[in-house]
Every structure is written in C-alpha cells, then in structure tokens.
Design a protein around this motif. Structure first.
Motif, PDB file in Angstrom:
ATOM      1  N   VAL B  21       4.290  11.190  -4.417  1.00 30.81           N
ATOM      2  CA  VAL B  21       3.050  11.969  -4.276  1.00 30.81           C
ATOM      3  C   VAL B  21       1.906  11.242  -4.986  1.00 30.81           C
ATOM      4  O   VAL B  21       0.793  11.144  -4.459  1.00 30.81           O
ATOM      5  CB  VAL B  21       3.232  13.409  -4.833  1.00 30.81           C
ATOM      6  CG1 VAL B  21       1.902  14.123  -4.992  1.00 30.81           C
ATOM      7  CG2 VAL B  21       4.157  14.208  -3.931  1.00 30.81           C
ATOM      8  N   TYR B  22       2.203  10.694  -6.166  1.00 29.38           N
ATOM      9  CA  TYR B  22       1.161   9.985  -6.905  1.00 29.38           C
ATOM     10  C   TYR B  22       0.681   8.741  -6.142  1.00 29.38           C
ATOM     11  O   TYR B  22      -0.522   8.496  -6.038  1.00 29.38           O
ATOM     12  CB  TYR B  22       1.656   9.605  -8.306  1.00 29.38           C
ATOM     13  CG  TYR B  22       0.589   8.916  -9.117  1.00 29.38           C
ATOM     14  CD1 TYR B  22      -0.578   9.603  -9.463  1.00 29.38           C
ATOM     15  CD2 TYR B  22       0.708   7.590  -9.505  1.00 29.38           C
ATOM     16  CE1 TYR B  22      -1.577   8.988 -10.180  1.00 29.38           C
ATOM     17  CE2 TYR B  22      -0.295   6.966 -10.224  1.00 29.38           C
ATOM     18  CZ  TYR B  22      -1.435   7.664 -10.561  1.00 29.38           C
ATOM     19  OH  TYR B  22      -2.441   7.053 -11.258  1.00 29.38           O
ATOM     20  N   VAL B  23       1.633   7.984  -5.589  1.00 23.73           N
ATOM     21  CA  VAL B  23       1.255   6.788  -4.813  1.00 23.73           C
ATOM     22  C   VAL B  23       0.419   7.206  -3.598  1.00 23.73           C
ATOM     23  O   VAL B  23      -0.583   6.556  -3.266  1.00 23.73           O
ATOM     24  CB  VAL B  23       2.515   5.992  -4.374  1.00 23.73           C
ATOM     25  CG1 VAL B  23       2.160   4.906  -3.373  1.00 23.73           C
ATOM     26  CG2 VAL B  23       3.185   5.362  -5.590  1.00 23.73           C
ATOM     27  N   TYR B  24       0.804   8.327  -2.969  1.00 21.56           N
ATOM     28  CA  TYR B  24       0.038   8.817  -1.823  1.00 21.56           C
ATOM     29  C   TYR B  24      -1.400   9.178  -2.244  1.00 21.56           C
ATOM     30  O   TYR B  24      -2.357   8.810  -1.546  1.00 21.56           O
ATOM     31  CB  TYR B  24       0.738  10.041  -1.202  1.00 21.56           C
ATOM     32  CG  TYR B  24      -0.069  10.673  -0.110  1.00 21.56           C
ATOM     33  CD1 TYR B  24      -0.130  10.091   1.160  1.00 21.56           C
ATOM     34  CD2 TYR B  24      -0.823  11.822  -0.347  1.00 21.56           C
ATOM     35  CE1 TYR B  24      -0.906  10.658   2.162  1.00 21.56           C
ATOM     36  CE2 TYR B  24      -1.605  12.389   0.644  1.00 21.56           C
ATOM     37  CZ  TYR B  24      -1.639  11.801   1.897  1.00 21.56           C
ATOM     38  OH  TYR B  24      -2.418  12.347   2.880  1.00 21.56           O
ATOM     39  N   THR B  25      -1.547   9.856  -3.382  1.00 27.77           N
ATOM     40  CA  THR B  25      -2.908  10.223  -3.834  1.00 27.77           C
ATOM     41  C   THR B  25      -3.724   8.971  -4.162  1.00 27.77           C
ATOM     42  O   THR B  25      -4.921   8.923  -3.892  1.00 27.77           O
ATOM     43  CB  THR B  25      -2.900  11.154  -5.067  1.00 27.77           C
ATOM     44  OG1 THR B  25      -2.342  10.448  -6.167  1.00 27.77           O
ATOM     45  CG2 THR B  25      -2.153  12.440  -4.823  1.00 27.77           C
ATOM     46  N   LEU B  26      -3.050   7.952  -4.730  1.00 28.25           N
ATOM     47  CA  LEU B  26      -3.765   6.693  -5.013  1.00 28.25           C
ATOM     48  C   LEU B  26      -4.284   6.085  -3.711  1.00 28.25           C
ATOM     49  O   LEU B  26      -5.435   5.646  -3.630  1.00 28.25           O
ATOM     50  CB  LEU B  26      -2.834   5.686  -5.695  1.00 28.25           C
ATOM     51  CG  LEU B  26      -2.539   5.846  -7.183  1.00 28.25           C
ATOM     52  CD1 LEU B  26      -1.623   4.731  -7.655  1.00 28.25           C
ATOM     53  CD2 LEU B  26      -3.813   5.846  -8.016  1.00 28.25           C
TER      54      LEU B  26
END
Lengths: 231, 53
Positions: B21-26
């Motif tokens: 999820v964090y990589v997606y938000t980045l």
C-alpha cells in the motif's frame, strides 16, 4: 545557501536485485530453515519480522533525527529531504511492527493489545511521527516547515531509548530482551533475526530513495508554481 | 499448531500489505507531481511564447 538537490530517476538495478534476493532468503530462513520454538510453536516465527521491523523503524527515526540536526546546522534541503523520507518510511516499519506484535499477542496473551510500557511507548513513538507528517502538510512556508519538522524529528529520536529500555525500566508483559544474556535465543534464531533485519534495511533504503525523489519533485513543482505566478 | 498458523499467515500478510500500500501511495503521489510539473512547465513555455512576452 539553499541548494536544489537532484535525485536520480530510477533505483539502481543492483539495489533492487540485492533487496529481492535478501527478502526471499530471509523468508526461506524464517519459514523453512530456522528450528521451531518449543513453547510458542509456529506463531513464534512472527518474531523475526516483528523485531526486524522495529530495528528498521528505529534506524529510520535515527537517520531522520540526525538529518534534521544537519539541516538545522547547514540549512541544506537535501538533509530535510532525507529526514522526511527516513521518518515516513520508519513510520511504515513501526506500523508493521505494531500490527505484527498485535497478531502475535492474540494467540499467546489472548488479547490483541495490552497497555504495557513497551507497547505504549512504541505506540507513542509512532504517533509522534504521525504528528510530524500532519505538521509537514500543515505548514505552508518551506523553511519554516523544515525547521519545525526538524525539531519534532529530533524529539522523536530522543524517544527511541525510552522505547528500547521500557521493558527493563518497568515491569511489562512484553518478552524480555533475548539477544544476549540469560535466556537469550538460539544462535540460529539470532542469525535469522539479523539477516531479516539486513533484508528489511535494504527494503527501507529502496523506499527512502523513492520517497526522497518525491520530495525533489515537490520542490521542483513549488519553484515552477512560483515562476508561473511571478509576473 | 495448525490453529496458530492463521495468526502467522495474518501477520505476514498485514506486513507485506502495508508495504505494498505504501509503495502504491508513493507511485500515485509521484504521478500527480509529475503531471503538475509537466503542466506548470507547459504554462511557462506558453507564456514565454506569447506575443506579449
């Protein structure tokens, strides 16, 4: 004095490859290689990524704090960029640590959460960095934002020894330190823990580089916006 | 032991889900910023090319 940092667009292939290989090896070690712990059984395998994530979160907050100190001393944007990147990624690892700990506690303690000194101080540490990110979005003026956030980042870093020492300073439900001294873990388990920490540190570094690049883009957008609005 | 397997599975799933999820938000934040930079550059070029410039 504010120099504009330029960050490379892509992560180096060797870093992506090394991270992928290290993560796969660490998963193999956790699920296949390391012996089963006799008391807790299979659920003890959560420990390796839980503790590894805690170490990486601390590493991130320390890098963020040191970069903040350097920003205050030099006012160079690259230190502010590194600070926000390390702190934000550190927060992700702190959340991983807290959620994994909670999912370990349910079968072992019977509850997801206990207001134990170690757990509470770790939660407070994570909340300091949530506040840091909210503050980052709230202050409009760039220099003021960087200075205020640097102070909060240093404050957060100072909290790390309190979290680490919590289960020695207070009586807690959280397991005692197991890396050295009486009751320390088997050397093979220690090796898996250190290797998982190494693999997670590589994941951390990839994410920090991606996040820092974002900060460079934000700065570029802000500069262009100023140029567009200047007549 | 099998009873506890679901906790192990849940813990690792949550850990990797948080990372993804964090990589997606980045990625989505980067896309937004790149679009903004492109638009702002186009605005600047347009202004420089205009007859009043």
């Amino acid at each position: 004095m504010n120099r504009e940092p330029a960050y490379s667009d892509a992560l180096p292939v060797w870093l992506i490859a090394a991270t992928g290989v290290a993560v796969l090896i660490s998963m193999y070690l956790i699920f296949v290689w390391v012996p089963m712990e006799s008391t807790m059984g299979v659920v003890q395998r959560i420990f390796y990524l839980h503790v590894g994530s805690a170490f990486v979160a601390f590493l991130g907050f320390i890098i963020g704090g040191v970069a903040s100190i350097r920003y205050l001393a030099t006012r160079r944007n690259r230190f502010d960029d590194l600070s926000v990147a390390a702190n934000e990624v550190g927060l992700v690892f702190a959340l991983v640590c807290l959620s994994m700990g909670s999912l370990w506690a349910k079968p072992i303690w019977g509850v997801y959460w206990a207001w134990d000194a170690r757990l509470t101080t770790m939660l407070l540490l994570a909340l300091i960095y949530v506040a840091y990110l909210i503050l980052r979005e709230s202050v409009v003026e760039a220099t003021q934002r960087a200075v205020v956030c640097a102070v909060v980042s240093i404050f957060g870093m100072v909290d790390i020894p309190i979290v680490y020492m919590a289960n020695q300073w207070w009586r807690t439900q959280h397991p005692a330190p197991v890396l050295s001294g009486e009751g320390s873990i088997d050397p093979s388990m220690r090796f898996v823990l250190y290797f998982t920490f190494f693999a997670m540190a590589l994941v951390f570094w990839c994410l920090v580089r991606l996040r820092r690049r974002l900060e460079g883009l934000k700065r570029e957008a802000e500069a262009l916006r100023r140029a567009v609005h200047a007549v | 032991m099998e009873e506890n397997l679901k906790w192990l599975w849940a813990a690792f799933s949550v850990a990797w889900a948080l990372h993804l999820v964090y990589v997606y938000t980045l990625g989505s934040r980067e896309k937004t910023l790149r679009d903004q930079v492109r638009d702002l550059k186009a605005q600047l070029e347009e202004r420089d090319d205009s007859p009043l410039a």
